[in-house]
Write an enzyme that holds these catalytic residues in place. Sequence first.
Site, PDB file in Angstrom:
ATOM      1  CG  HIS A  49      -2.032  -0.907   1.067  1.00  0.00           C
ATOM      2  ND1 HIS A  49      -2.147  -1.609   2.493  1.00  0.00           N
ATOM      3  CD2 HIS A  49      -2.508  -1.411   0.860  1.00  0.00           C
ATOM      4  CE1 HIS A  49      -3.260  -2.973   2.521  1.00  0.00           C
ATOM      5  NE2 HIS A  49      -3.407  -2.275   0.819  1.00  0.00           N
TER       6      HIS A  49
ATOM      7  CE  LYS B 294     -12.217  -7.294   2.123  1.00  0.00           C
ATOM      8  NZ  LYS B 294     -10.847  -6.571   1.812  1.00  0.00           N
TER       9      LYS B 294
ATOM     10  NE  ARG C  85      -2.897  -7.131  -4.561  1.00  0.00           N
ATOM     11  CZ  ARG C  85      -4.159  -7.718  -2.993  1.00  0.00           C
ATOM     12  NH1 ARG C  85      -2.985  -8.225  -2.021  1.00  0.00           N
ATOM     13  NH2 ARG C  85      -4.914  -7.422  -3.216  1.00  0.00           N
TER      14      ARG C  85
ATOM     15  CB  SER D 242      -4.014  -6.562   4.235  1.00  0.00           C
ATOM     16  OG  SER D 242      -3.452  -5.570   4.340  1.00  0.00           O
TER      17      SER D 242
HETATM   18  P1  ADP Z   1      -9.511  -3.159  -0.662  1.00  0.00           P
HETATM   19  O1  ADP Z   1     -10.937  -4.297   0.122  1.00  0.00           O
HETATM   20  O2  ADP Z   1     -10.870  -2.186  -1.220  1.00  0.00           O
HETATM   21  O3  ADP Z   1      -9.322  -4.169  -1.770  1.00  0.00           O
HETATM   22  P2  ADP Z   1      -7.054  -3.549   0.294  1.00  0.00           P
HETATM   23  O4  ADP Z   1      -6.898  -2.394   1.121  1.00  0.00           O
HETATM   24  O5  ADP Z   1      -6.517  -5.147   0.307  1.00  0.00           O
HETATM   25  O6  ADP Z   1      -8.833  -2.672   0.116  1.00  0.00           O
HETATM   26  O7  ADP Z   1      -6.431  -2.863  -0.541  1.00  0.00           O
HETATM   27  C1  ADP Z   1      -6.382  -1.103  -0.949  1.00  0.00           C
HETATM   28  C2  ADP Z   1      -5.815  -1.684  -2.251  1.00  0.00           C
HETATM   29  O8  ADP Z   1      -4.689  -1.556  -2.545  1.00  0.00           O
HETATM   30  C3  ADP Z   1      -6.760  -2.429  -3.400  1.00  0.00           C
HETATM   31  O9  ADP Z   1      -6.422  -1.440  -5.271  1.00  0.00           O
HETATM   32  C4  ADP Z   1      -5.193  -3.217  -3.601  1.00  0.00           C
HETATM   33  O10 ADP Z   1      -4.945  -3.809  -4.973  1.00  0.00           O
HETATM   34  C5  ADP Z   1      -4.259  -2.296  -3.267  1.00  0.00           C
HETATM   35  N1  ADP Z   1      -3.456  -3.334  -3.240  1.00  0.00           N
HETATM   36  C6  ADP Z   1      -2.977  -4.526  -1.891  1.00  0.00           C
HETATM   37  N2  ADP Z   1      -1.890  -4.297  -1.591  1.00  0.00           N
HETATM   38  C7  ADP Z   1      -1.349  -4.334  -2.163  1.00  0.00           C
HETATM   39  C8  ADP Z   1       0.644  -4.565  -2.511  1.00  0.00           C
HETATM   40  N3  ADP Z   1       1.349  -5.848  -2.203  1.00  0.00           N
HETATM   41  N4  ADP Z   1       0.832  -4.078  -4.019  1.00  0.00           N
HETATM   42  C9  ADP Z   1       0.195  -2.844  -4.028  1.00  0.00           C
HETATM   43  N5  ADP Z   1      -0.890  -2.718  -4.444  1.00  0.00           N
HETATM   44  C10 ADP Z   1      -2.017  -3.337  -3.361  1.00  0.00           C
END
Ligand code: ADP
Length: 162
Positions: free
Chosen positions: A17, A41, A90, A128
């Site tokens: 992130h 979630k 990703r 996460s």
């Molecule tokens: P959501 O529940 O909205 O998917 P996340 O917090 O999991 O929320 O992710 C928010 C954004 O960050 C999404 O666009 C996700 O694809 C991106 N993201 C999550 N992990 C990574 C990572 N390791 N590298 C790049 N982008 C990521």
Amino acid sequence: MVRAVYPGTFDPCTFGHLDIIKRAASQFDEVIIGVLRNSAKTPLFSTEERVNILREVTKDIPNIVVDSFHGLSVDFVREKNAHVIIRGLRAITDFEYELQMAQTNRVLAPDIDTMFLTTSLEYAYLSSTTVKEVAAFGEDVSKFVPPYAAEMMRRRFRQKES
Ligand code: ADP
């Protein structure tokens, strides 16, 4: 001022992130990180805790603002007077869901566009969810999340144990 919104759950913020945040911050005048409140979630951290972690880990980036929201991302984006949604991609597995969401948002709000940043290779595997699984077993997660987030996770899982 060209403003973008980066919405997500951020439970908690990982180096993946943070990489997207830094790269978005270099492209826009202001990036607002929107922490989703009513996620389907059950998060490990409350909305306030997720906001605090993000504020702490982005405190040295001047054009980042962290806020929370509930409801539709496009409504939050409009409320903030922005026209761009940032999302990180990703792998192929992210693509279908992200494409559906971006296209749905485009129908809901034709004035708002989604821009995807592909993840840096070293963080491509990070999620996460996986990091929480590792932390739940008492493992150090400082390779995956910023130090402040790692400490918050350590404390949270200790609390759960006692
Ligand atoms: P959501 O529940 O909205 O998917 P996340 O917090 O999991 O929320 O992710 C928010 C954004 O960050 C999404 O666009 C996700 O694809 C991106 N993201 C999550 N992990 C990574 C990572 N390791 N590298 C790049 N982008 C990521």
